[in-house]
Design a protein around this motif. Structure first.
Motif, PDB file in Angstrom:
ATOM      1  N   MET A   1       4.876  -4.277 -33.957  1.00  0.00           N
ATOM      2  CA  MET A   1       4.824  -5.236 -33.567  1.00  0.00           C
ATOM      3  C   MET A   1       5.307  -5.472 -35.006  1.00  0.00           C
ATOM      4  O   MET A   1       6.059  -5.529 -35.668  1.00  0.00           O
ATOM      5  CB  MET A   1       3.412  -5.574 -33.752  1.00  0.00           C
ATOM      6  CG  MET A   1       2.205  -5.656 -33.134  1.00  0.00           C
ATOM      7  SD  MET A   1       0.553  -5.844 -33.838  1.00  0.00           S
ATOM      8  CE  MET A   1       0.432  -7.772 -34.190  1.00  0.00           C
ATOM      9  N   GLY A   2       6.343  -7.320 -34.155  1.00  0.00           N
ATOM     10  CA  GLY A   2       7.208  -7.772 -35.457  1.00  0.00           C
ATOM     11  C   GLY A   2       6.206  -8.078 -36.477  1.00  0.00           C
ATOM     12  O   GLY A   2       5.327  -7.965 -36.593  1.00  0.00           O
ATOM     13  N   LYS A   3       7.056  -7.998 -37.635  1.00  0.00           N
ATOM     14  CA  LYS A   3       6.718  -8.925 -38.653  1.00  0.00           C
ATOM     15  C   LYS A   3       6.099  -9.533 -38.968  1.00  0.00           C
ATOM     16  O   LYS A   3       4.344 -10.202 -39.616  1.00  0.00           O
ATOM     17  CB  LYS A   3       7.523  -8.402 -40.193  1.00  0.00           C
ATOM     18  CG  LYS A   3       7.542  -8.558 -41.615  1.00  0.00           C
ATOM     19  CD  LYS A   3       8.874  -9.081 -42.437  1.00  0.00           C
ATOM     20  CE  LYS A   3       8.443  -9.621 -43.755  1.00  0.00           C
ATOM     21  NZ  LYS A   3       9.748  -9.892 -44.552  1.00  0.00           N
ATOM     22  N   SER A   4       6.300 -11.524 -38.229  1.00  0.00           N
ATOM     23  CA  SER A   4       5.820 -12.194 -38.482  1.00  0.00           C
ATOM     24  C   SER A   4       4.775 -12.327 -37.813  1.00  0.00           C
ATOM     25  O   SER A   4       3.968 -12.568 -38.425  1.00  0.00           O
ATOM     26  CB  SER A   4       7.171 -13.020 -37.878  1.00  0.00           C
ATOM     27  OG  SER A   4       7.271 -13.293 -36.337  1.00  0.00           O
TER      28      SER A   4
ATOM     29  N   ARG B   1      -4.892 -14.941 -39.859  1.00  0.00           N
ATOM     30  CA  ARG B   1      -6.114 -15.288 -38.397  1.00  0.00           C
ATOM     31  C   ARG B   1      -6.944 -14.672 -38.617  1.00  0.00           C
ATOM     32  O   ARG B   1      -8.071 -15.256 -39.115  1.00  0.00           O
ATOM     33  CB  ARG B   1      -5.007 -15.729 -37.726  1.00  0.00           C
ATOM     34  CG  ARG B   1      -4.357 -16.807 -37.139  1.00  0.00           C
ATOM     35  CD  ARG B   1      -3.802 -17.120 -35.555  1.00  0.00           C
ATOM     36  NE  ARG B   1      -3.240 -17.730 -35.711  1.00  0.00           N
ATOM     37  CZ  ARG B   1      -3.165 -18.912 -35.177  1.00  0.00           C
ATOM     38  NH1 ARG B   1      -4.228 -18.834 -34.450  1.00  0.00           N
ATOM     39  NH2 ARG B   1      -2.576 -19.824 -34.931  1.00  0.00           N
ATOM     40  N   PHE B   2      -6.684 -13.416 -39.518  1.00  0.00           N
ATOM     41  CA  PHE B   2      -8.384 -12.416 -39.509  1.00  0.00           C
ATOM     42  C   PHE B   2      -8.613 -13.092 -41.049  1.00  0.00           C
ATOM     43  O   PHE B   2      -9.865 -13.168 -40.826  1.00  0.00           O
ATOM     44  CB  PHE B   2      -8.026 -10.896 -39.571  1.00  0.00           C
ATOM     45  CG  PHE B   2      -8.650  -9.807 -39.444  1.00  0.00           C
ATOM     46  CD1 PHE B   2      -9.385  -9.293 -37.879  1.00  0.00           C
ATOM     47  CD2 PHE B   2      -9.462  -9.396 -40.497  1.00  0.00           C
ATOM     48  CE1 PHE B   2      -9.986  -8.853 -38.021  1.00  0.00           C
ATOM     49  CE2 PHE B   2     -10.578  -8.329 -40.479  1.00  0.00           C
ATOM     50  CZ  PHE B   2     -11.100  -8.962 -39.101  1.00  0.00           C
TER      51      PHE B   2
ATOM     52  N   ARG C   1      -5.538  -1.691 -40.457  1.00  0.00           N
ATOM     53  CA  ARG C   1      -4.469  -1.195 -41.493  1.00  0.00           C
ATOM     54  C   ARG C   1      -3.897  -1.776 -42.967  1.00  0.00           C
ATOM     55  O   ARG C   1      -4.809  -0.999 -43.806  1.00  0.00           O
ATOM     56  CB  ARG C   1      -3.391  -0.827 -40.644  1.00  0.00           C
ATOM     57  CG  ARG C   1      -3.628   0.111 -40.041  1.00  0.00           C
ATOM     58  CD  ARG C   1      -3.685   1.515 -39.727  1.00  0.00           C
ATOM     59  NE  ARG C   1      -3.189   2.597 -38.912  1.00  0.00           N
ATOM     60  CZ  ARG C   1      -3.526   3.280 -38.418  1.00  0.00           C
ATOM     61  NH1 ARG C   1      -3.246   4.520 -39.743  1.00  0.00           N
ATOM     62  NH2 ARG C   1      -3.982   4.742 -37.952  1.00  0.00           N
ATOM     63  N   ILE C   2      -3.732  -2.980 -42.573  1.00  0.00           N
ATOM     64  CA  ILE C   2      -3.298  -2.819 -44.432  1.00  0.00           C
ATOM     65  C   ILE C   2      -4.532  -3.911 -45.119  1.00  0.00           C
ATOM     66  O   ILE C   2      -4.483  -3.181 -46.296  1.00  0.00           O
ATOM     67  CB  ILE C   2      -2.377  -5.061 -43.762  1.00  0.00           C
ATOM     68  CG1 ILE C   2      -1.269  -4.151 -42.534  1.00  0.00           C
ATOM     69  CG2 ILE C   2      -2.321  -5.432 -44.846  1.00  0.00           C
ATOM     70  CD1 ILE C   2      -0.900  -6.141 -42.671  1.00  0.00           C
TER      71      ILE C   2
ATOM     72  N   LEU D   1       1.909 -10.539 -40.204  1.00  0.00           N
ATOM     73  CA  LEU D   1       1.146 -11.088 -40.935  1.00  0.00           C
ATOM     74  C   LEU D   1       0.692 -12.226 -40.458  1.00  0.00           C
ATOM     75  O   LEU D   1      -0.574 -12.492 -40.979  1.00  0.00           O
ATOM     76  CB  LEU D   1       3.004 -11.613 -41.256  1.00  0.00           C
ATOM     77  CG  LEU D   1       3.522 -10.855 -43.121  1.00  0.00           C
ATOM     78  CD1 LEU D   1       4.517 -11.658 -42.974  1.00  0.00           C
ATOM     79  CD2 LEU D   1       2.285 -10.212 -43.081  1.00  0.00           C
ATOM     80  N   GLU D   2       0.178 -13.032 -38.945  1.00  0.00           N
ATOM     81  CA  GLU D   2      -0.059 -14.076 -38.747  1.00  0.00           C
ATOM     82  C   GLU D   2      -1.334 -13.322 -38.416  1.00  0.00           C
ATOM     83  O   GLU D   2      -2.422 -13.694 -38.235  1.00  0.00           O
ATOM     84  CB  GLU D   2       0.929 -14.726 -37.338  1.00  0.00           C
ATOM     85  CG  GLU D   2      -0.189 -15.913 -36.706  1.00  0.00           C
ATOM     86  CD  GLU D   2       0.044 -17.307 -37.046  1.00  0.00           C
ATOM     87  OE1 GLU D   2      -1.039 -17.898 -36.831  1.00  0.00           O
ATOM     88  OE2 GLU D   2       1.039 -16.812 -37.950  1.00  0.00           O
TER      89      GLU D   2
END
Length: 156
Positions: free
Chosen positions: A143-146, A154-155, A126-127, A149-150
């Motif tokens: 999901m949480g923000k962290s 990693r992707f 999505r991002i 972003l993690e």
């Protein structure tokens, strides 16, 4: 003899005065220390409570909506939402999970299951595809923000 007695008395008085001054100083210091500790307790920002995001429930809803064989939504919804077929999305999940174990669902310390790979990869895609913000993705995947972003780091 008299001078020796006077000198001893003066020395004892000086020592007693020093002890009293030291005790008063220590009392003031400990009182100041107590005041500082009390103010620090008052001013210390308290940690915010963890939100119950119902991430397990949202993960099963996501699976039921898009990724199981008899999903609630037709394949056209998945194609329109993710711009790809279900088999391609599943292939991406398999490849990414084989490459990085972060995306594999694991149990946490308390024995509760973590996030599904579909949730993490959905957030990442999505991002990347739509330029969505973390807050928008949070509403979809719970999901949480962290964590979002993690997953993105990693992707990539």
């Amino acid at each position: 003899m008299f001078n020796l007695y006077v000198a001893t008395n003066e020395r004892e008085e000086d020592e007693e005065r020093r002890r009293r001054d030291d005790g008063a100083r220590m009392g003031r210091a400990s009182h100041s220390r107590q005041v500082i500790q009390a103010v620090a307790q008052i001013c210390r920002p308290s940690r915010s409570r963890n939100l119950d995001r119902s991430k397990q429930q949202r993960g099963t809803e996501l699976l039921d909506d898009y990724f199981v064989c008899n999903s609630a939504l037709p394949n056209t919804y998945l194609r329109r939402r993710f711009k790809m077929e279900r088999h391609l999305f599943n292939k991406i999940i398999i490849v990414v999970c084989n490459h990085d174990s972060y995306f594999v669902q694991k149990k946490n310390v308390f024995g509760a299951m973590g996030l599904l790979p579909q949730q993490k990869i959905t957030a990442t895609l999505r991002i990347l595809a739509y330029g969505a913000s973390v807050d928008q993705v949070d509403e979809i995947t719970k999901m949480g923000k962290s964590t979002i972003l993690e997953s993105l780091m990693r992707f990539c």
